[in-house]
Design a protein around this motif. Structure first.
Motif, PDB file in Angstrom:
ATOM      1  N   PRO A 178       0.827  -1.220   0.000  1.00 19.29           N
ATOM      2  CA  PRO A 178       0.000   0.000   0.000  1.00 19.29           C
ATOM      3  C   PRO A 178       0.853   1.258   0.000  1.00 19.29           C
ATOM      4  O   PRO A 178       1.992   1.255   0.479  1.00 19.29           O
ATOM      5  N   ALA A 179       0.309   2.338  -0.530  1.00 14.72           N
ATOM      6  CA  ALA A 179       1.033   3.608  -0.603  1.00 14.72           C
ATOM      7  C   ALA A 179       1.522   4.027   0.779  1.00 14.72           C
ATOM      8  O   ALA A 179       0.776   3.994   1.755  1.00 14.72           O
ATOM      9  N   GLY A 180       2.781   4.390   0.856  1.00  8.90           N
ATOM     10  CA  GLY A 180       3.368   4.830   2.119  1.00  8.90           C
ATOM     11  C   GLY A 180       3.923   3.708   2.972  1.00  8.90           C
ATOM     12  O   GLY A 180       4.548   3.969   4.003  1.00  8.90           O
ATOM     13  N   ALA A 181       3.693   2.460   2.574  1.00  9.09           N
ATOM     14  CA  ALA A 181       4.143   1.331   3.386  1.00  9.09           C
ATOM     15  C   ALA A 181       5.389   0.655   2.813  1.00  9.09           C
ATOM     16  O   ALA A 181       5.912  -0.270   3.424  1.00  9.09           O
ATOM     17  N   GLN A 182       5.859   1.121   1.647  1.00  6.87           N
ATOM     18  CA  GLN A 182       7.034   0.487   1.047  1.00  6.87           C
ATOM     19  C   GLN A 182       8.269   0.612   1.938  1.00  6.87           C
ATOM     20  O   GLN A 182       9.079  -0.301   2.024  1.00  6.87           O
ATOM     21  N   GLY A 183       8.399   1.775   2.603  1.00  2.46           N
ATOM     22  CA  GLY A 183       9.539   1.965   3.497  1.00  2.46           C
ATOM     23  C   GLY A 183       9.542   0.968   4.640  1.00  2.46           C
ATOM     24  O   GLY A 183      10.597   0.456   5.032  1.00  2.46           O
ATOM     25  N   SER A 184       8.372   0.683   5.182  1.00  3.21           N
ATOM     26  CA  SER A 184       8.268  -0.298   6.268  1.00  3.21           C
ATOM     27  C   SER A 184       8.626  -1.691   5.767  1.00  3.21           C
ATOM     28  O   SER A 184       9.265  -2.475   6.475  1.00  3.21           O
TER      29      SER A 184
END
Length: 209
Positions: free
Chosen positions: A143-149
């Motif tokens: 999901p958008a914004g979760a790639q870093g996690s």
């Protein structure tokens, strides 16, 4: 919620792919047993994995921005691969091998040790298929914004594995020399990969991909 789920997905995926009998793991184990440049070798392996994972996620993320249908195809392809990988791990569990590090030979300089581990890392074609393409595509589909996690979770699993293997070599070597230990590991890896495959299938067909 999405960030924590992506973190756990990245951690489980990276751990499942990296825990395997191979030349890189055998070399890290050897350096740990000989207590030669362990910190530098572990740091190199962990950083190399993190860079490759981040590059895969970022590069594929950019490529997939305007192609939502391709995300679905990659999710399906990833599910097929993870299912195959999981079944292969379960088959290995039926015929377990063992990891034994060669402790012979003269001491290596720091430069020689890093050159050798770099060759084991970057000259292995599987690193680009697994770490860059597979992990990258699954990370880019988060999901958008979760790639870093996702990248953080995958990188942490890699760092934890290499740290344990290098600095815990004298404790882990007798364990990894026993086929029964690899049977248990492969059973866990197989089950994890199959669960991740089902998760990707659900992602591909629930209308969000």
């Amino acid at each position: 919620m999405a960030a924590s789920s992506s973190f756990l997905t990245g951690f489980a995926l990276s751990a499942g792919l990296i825990i395997a009998i191979g030349s890189q793991n055998a070399f890290v184990l050897r350096q740990g047993l000989r207590r030669e440049h362990v910190g530098a070798v572990v740091l190199f392996c962990a950083c190399a994995d993190l860079v490759l994972i981040a590059a895969g996620v970022a590069g594929l993320g950019v490529a997939l921005k305007g192609l939502p249908g391709l995300v679905t195809l990659l999710a399906l392809g990833g599910a097929v691969f993870l299912g195959w990988y999981g079944l292969a791990a379960l088959q290995r569990a039926a015929r377990p091998e063992r990891l034994v590090a060669d402790q012979g030979g003269a001491a290596r300089s720091l430069g020689a040790a890093l050159a050798q581990v770099a060759a084991f890392t970057f000259l292995n074609p599987h690193v680009y298929l697994d770490t860059v393409l597979l992990v990258g595509s699954i990370g880019a589909a988060q999901p958008a914004g979760a790639q870093g996690s996702f990248v953080a979770g995958a990188g942490l699993a890699s760092a934890a594995w290499f740290t344990a293997l290098g600095f815990g070599a004298r404790l882990l070597a007798p364990l990894f020399a026993r086929p029964a230990a690899w049977r248990v590991l492969d059973l866990v890896v197989g089950a994890t990969m199959i669960l991740l495959a089902f998760g990707l299938l659900e992602y591909a067909f629930d209308g969000r991909a």
